[in-house]
Design an enzyme around this catalytic site. Sequence first.
Site, PDB file in Angstrom:
ATOM      1  N   GLY A 119     117.283  17.047  15.576  1.00 44.36           N
ATOM      2  CA  GLY A 119     116.587  18.215  15.039  1.00 44.36           C
ATOM      3  C   GLY A 119     117.295  18.902  13.892  1.00 44.36           C
TER       4      GLY A 119
ATOM      5  N   ARG B 126     106.870   9.484  17.215  1.00 45.10           N
ATOM      6  CA  ARG B 126     105.629   8.981  17.819  1.00 45.10           C
ATOM      7  C   ARG B 126     104.570   8.883  16.735  1.00 45.10           C
ATOM      8  NH1 ARG B 126     105.672   6.594  22.356  1.00 45.10           N
ATOM      9  NH2 ARG B 126     103.543   7.162  22.839  1.00 45.10           N
TER      10      ARG B 126
ATOM     11  N   HIS C 220     110.114  11.579   5.500  1.00 42.78           N
ATOM     12  CA  HIS C 220     110.382  10.154   5.689  1.00 42.78           C
ATOM     13  C   HIS C 220     111.621   9.778   4.873  1.00 42.78           C
ATOM     14  CE1 HIS C 220     109.608   5.923   6.382  1.00 42.78           C
ATOM     15  NE2 HIS C 220     109.878   5.732   5.107  1.00 42.78           N
TER      16      HIS C 220
END
Length: 199
Positions: A14, A93, A111
Site C-alpha cells: 500500500g 484482482r 501500472h
Amino acid sequence: MSRVPVAILISGSGSNMAALVADMEDRAHPARPCVVISNRPEVAGLARAARAGVPAVALDHRAFPDRAGFEAALDRELDRAGAEIICLAGFMRVLTPDFVTRREGRILNIHPSILPLFPGLDTHARVLAAGMAVHGATVHEVTPELDCGPIRGQAVIPVLPGDTPATLAKRLLPAEHRLYPAVLRRFAAGDRTPLALFP
Ligand code: GAR
C-alpha cells in the site's frame, strides 16, 4: 467546497495508497479518502490506512464463491462509503467488464510500465529483457480491456547498467508516489489532460 470521496483498493504494502492519502491531507485537495479496501486481509496496507485515519476494510476474495459475489460485496462497501472515484493501487484482482462498465470514467489504476508497452505482469523483467533504456509508470482510466484505458499521466526513469527487476521496481516506486497523487488531484478537479513527469 465539498471534496470528492475516493476509495483506494489495494492488495499489498500500500505504498501508493499511502502517498495518495498523504497528499489528500491537504485541505485544499479536491478529493478525500473515504475507504481503503484490500482483498487480502493480511496486508500491511490495511493497518497503514487505519493509522492514517481512513476506514480500512478487508474483503477476502477467497471467501466468495465467484467474482460476481466478491464484486457485489465490493459494490456494497463502495456505496456505503459513498465513493465517487476508485483508485486501484497495487490491486491485483481483475475486475469484471460488468463492474468496470458501471463505473467507467471513475476508476483509475497505476501500472508499472510505460503503457501501451508491457501491459500485464512482470513488467520490470520484461523491460530488461527488451533492452529498454527507459522504464516508467502509467496512471490510466480503467476500461474492460486490461491496462488499456485512457492515459492520464506517465512518469519515466532510466534503466541503468546492472539493473535487475528488483532494483528497477525499487527505483520506480518513488516516481509512482509522485505521479499518482499529482494525477488524482487533476482528475478529481475534472482535468483529463495527461501529465508527464521526468526524473
Ligand atoms: C506498484 O508498483 C504498482 O505499480 C503495481 O504494484 C505495486 C504496488 O505497490 N501495480 C501493478 O502491478 C498492477 N497490475 P504498493 O502496494 O506499494 O503501492
